[in-house]
Scaffold this motif. Structure first.
Motif, PDB file in Angstrom:
ATOM      1  N   THR A 121       0.834  -1.197   0.000  1.00  0.00           N
ATOM      2  CA  THR A 121       0.000   0.000   0.000  1.00  0.00           C
ATOM      3  C   THR A 121       0.874   1.255   0.000  1.00  0.00           C
ATOM      4  OG1 THR A 121      -1.734  -1.159   1.217  1.00  0.00           O
ATOM      5  CG2 THR A 121      -1.782   1.244   1.274  1.00  0.00           C
ATOM      6  N   ARG A 124       1.982   2.024  -3.502  1.00  0.00           N
ATOM      7  CA  ARG A 124       0.805   2.520  -4.235  1.00  0.00           C
ATOM      8  C   ARG A 124       0.560   3.991  -3.897  1.00  0.00           C
ATOM      9  NH1 ARG A 124      -4.974  -0.659  -3.821  1.00  0.00           N
ATOM     10  NH2 ARG A 124      -6.243   0.731  -5.130  1.00  0.00           N
ATOM     11  N   PRO A 354      -7.494   3.006   0.195  1.00  0.00           N
ATOM     12  CA  PRO A 354      -6.605   2.130   0.972  1.00  0.00           C
ATOM     13  C   PRO A 354      -6.138   2.720   2.295  1.00  0.00           C
ATOM     14  CG  PRO A 354      -5.429   3.035  -0.900  1.00  0.00           C
ATOM     15  CD  PRO A 354      -6.863   3.418  -1.077  1.00  0.00           C
TER      16      PRO A 354
END
Length: 494
Positions: A121, A124, A354
Motif C-alpha cells: 500500500t 501505491r 486504501p
C-alpha cells in the motif's frame, strides 16, 4: 467583428463540448471502471485522438510557438522527434505491456497495478502522491495558457484571471458529469478541431506574408541564426535532455498512462501508436512554424503574451483569431479535463480508499472524487494567478518530475527480480532530490541548486539514471517480500 462576437465563438465552443459530454453521461454506467476507463471499450479513432488531444495542451499550442519565435524552429525537431518517434516506441514498450496486465487483472491506475504486484500500500500511495504532486503545475499551466489566450484575443478587455477562471469552472463542471467516455468523445472533436484551425491559420498568415518562401526569407532576414541548426538555446544538452525527459515523462502522466488501459483490443492499440507520429507532425509543423515566421514580421509581442494570438490579430480576420483561440482553448480543456479525471482516480483509489476508508461505497467514492476535482482545480487556479514561470518552464518542470518514474516502472514490468524496496528507493530518492532542485528556485530558504549542468544538460536526466540504478541495485541486495507476486505481470503478447 465585435468583442462580444469573438467571445461568443469561444463560449459557443465550450457549450458544444459540454453538450457532447452530457450525451456521453447519459449512456455511461455508474461503475468506477466505466467512469475512469469507459469500460475498456475505446476504439482506434477515439483512442488516437483522445491521446492526441490530451497530450497536446497549452505547452504545445502556445509554449511551442513562443519558443520557436524566441529561439528558432529547431523546437519542431525536438518535439517532432520525441512525440513522433520516442513516445510511439514507449507507447509500445510500456503501454502495450500495461494493457495486457490491466486487461487480465482489472487495474485502473498505475499505483494500483504496482501496489498489487509488490503487495505494498505504501508504494501505491507513493506513486499516487508523486503523480498528484507533478500534476498540479501542469493543470496550472493550462489555466495560465487560457488566461493569456483571452487577454491576447480581446486586447486585455478580458483580464488574465477571467480567462483562467473560465477554463477552471468549465473543467470542474465537465469532469463532474462526463467521465472518461465523455472526455474521450470530446477529445476527438477537439483534436479534429485544433488540427483544422491551425492549418487554416497557417495558410491565412502565410498568404498574407506572400507565401512560404517570402515568410521564410523574412524570418531569415530578421534572425539569420534561424537558418542553421543548433546554437543559442538549442545546445546538444538541451535538445537531448528535453527530448528524453518529455518523452519518458509523458508515459507517466496519469492522464496518458491511464489511456494505456482503455483500448478495446491489441489491434486497436497497435494501430494507434503506429499512426501517432504522423498525427503529431500534422499539428507541430504549422503551429511551430507560425511562431518562427512571426520573428520575421514587424509585430511586437508584449511581455508574458503568446505570439500566436498577436500574429493572428495582425494578419487574420478577427473571426479567425477567435476560432484559433477557441482551438487553443480546446487543447487546454482536453488536457485539463483528462488530468483532473485521472487525478481524481489516483486520489480516491490509491490514497482515500486504501488509507482512509477501505469500505467506502461506490457512491461515496464518486462524491469524494468530485469534491477532490473541485478543490484541486481551485487551488491550481489560485497558484496560476502568481504566474510562477513561463509556459515552457512550468511544463518542463512537470515533465521532468514524471520522467523520474519511468525507469522504475519499466524495471517492474520486465524484470521479475525487482523488489518492493528497490522500487521505493528508485522512486523516492530521485523525486526528493528533484523536488529540492525545483523548490530552490522559488523558495529563498532552500539553497540554490542548478537545473542544468555541463552546458545545458538537464539535471533531471541524471536523476532518471539514478532512479534506474537505485531500482536495480537495491533490488539485487534485497529479497522479495512474501506479499510480492511477480506472476501478476507474467503476460504474453498476442
Amino acid at each position: 467583428m465585435t468583442l462580444g462576437l469573438s467571445l461568443g465563438i469561444v463560449v459557443g465552443y465550450l457549450v458544444v463540448a459540454l453538450a457532447l459530454g452530457l450525451v456521453a453521461y447519459r449512456v455511461s454506467e455508474t461503475t468506477a471502471e466505466d467512469y475512469y476507463l469507459a469500460s475498456r471499450s475505446i476504439g482506434t479513432l477515439v483512442l488516437l485522438f483522445t491521446t492526441f488531444a490530451t497530450l497536446l495542451s497549452a505547452f504545445t499550442f502556445f509554449g511551442g510557438p513562443n519558443l520557436a519565435y524566441a529561439a528558432g524552429p529547431e523546437w519542431l525537431i525536438v518535439m517532432g522527434t520525441l512525440d513522433g518517434v520516442l513516445f510511439a516506441v514507449l507507447w509500445y514498450v510500456i503501454g502495450y505491456k500495461q494493457w495486457l496486465i490491466g486487461a487480465r487483472n482489472g487495474y485502473v491506475t498505475l499505483g494500483e497495478m504496482l501496489g498489487d504486484r509488490f503487495g505494498s500500500t505504501g508504494l501505491r500511495a507513493l506513486v499516487a502522491g508523486v503523480s498528484l504532486l507533478w500534476l498540479f503545475p501542469y493543470v496550472m499551466l493550462q489555466q495560465m495558457g487560457a488566461g493569456e489566450a483571452l487577454v491576447g484575443l480581446t486586447n486585455g478587455a478580458v483580464p488574465y484571471w477571467g480567462g483562467a477562471a473560465l477554463i477552471t469552472g468549465f473543467m470542474i463542471l465537465y469532469v463532474a458529469v462526463a467521465g472518461l467516455r465523455g472526455v474521450a468523445w470530446t477529445d476527438t472533436l477537439q483534436g479534429l478541431f485544433m488540427l483544422s484551425v491551425v492549418w487554416l491559420a497557417a495558410a491565412w498568415v502565410v498568404s498574407a506574408l506572400g507565401g512560404v518562401g517570402a515568410a521564410t526569407e523574412g524570418m531569415l532576414a530578421a534572425r539569420p541564426e534561424f537558418g542553421s541548426f543548433g546554437g543559442g538555446t538549442y545546445s546538444v544538452g538541451f535538445i537531448v535532455s528535453t527530448a528524453i525527459t518529455i518523452a519518458f515523462g509523458v508515459t507517466m502522466f496519469p492522464q496518458i498512462n491511464q489511456r494505456f488501459f482503455v483500448a478495446k483490443s491489441a489491434a486497436t492499440l497497435k494501430r494507434s501508436f503506429a499512426l501517432w507520429p504522423v498525427l503529431v507532425l500534422l499539428l507541430f509543423v504549422p503551429a511551430f512554424m507560425l511562431g518562427a515566421w512571426a520573428a520575421g514580421t514587424p509585430v511586437t509581442v508584449p511581455e508574458n503574451a503568446n505570439v500566436l494570438p498577436v500574429v493572428l490579430n495582425e494578419y487574420a480576420p478577427a473571426w479567425l483569431a477567435a476560432v484559433v483561440v477557441a482551438g487553443a482553448m480546446a487543447a487546454m480543456m482536453s488536457s485539463s479535463d483528462s488530468m483532473l479525471l485521472s487525478g481524481s482516480s489516483y486520489f480516491t483509489r490509491d490514497l482515500y480508499r486504501p488509507l482512509i476508508d477501505a469500505d467506502a461505497s461506490e457512491r461515496r467514492e464518486a462524491w469524494i472524487a468530485r469534491i477532490g476535482v473541485a478543490a484541486f482545480a481551485a487551488l491550481a487556479f489560485v497558484a496560476s494567478l502568481f504566474r510562477p514561470g513561463t509556459l515552457i518552464e512550468v511544463g518542463d518542470t512537470a515533465f521532468s518530475g514524471f520522467a523520474l518514474l519511468a525507469l522504475p516502472v519499466i524495471c517492474a514490468l520486465y524484470w521479475p527480480r525487482t523488489t518492493r524496496t528497490g522500487m521505493i528507493a528508485g522512486v523516492a530518492v530521485p523525486q526528493a532530490i528533484y523536488l529540492a532542485v525545483v523548490l530552490s528556485a522559488v523558495v529563498g530558504a532552500v539553497p540554490t541548486l542548478p537545473r542544468t549542468v555541463a552546458g545545458g544538460w538537464d539535471v533531471a536526466l541524471g536523476l532518471m539514471l539514478l532512479s534506474g540504478a537505485l531500482t536495480v541495485g537495491v533490488s539485487l541486495v534485497t529479497a522479495p517480500t512474501e506479499e510480492s507476486d511477480a506472476s501478476r505481470f507474467a503476460v504474453v503478447s498476442d
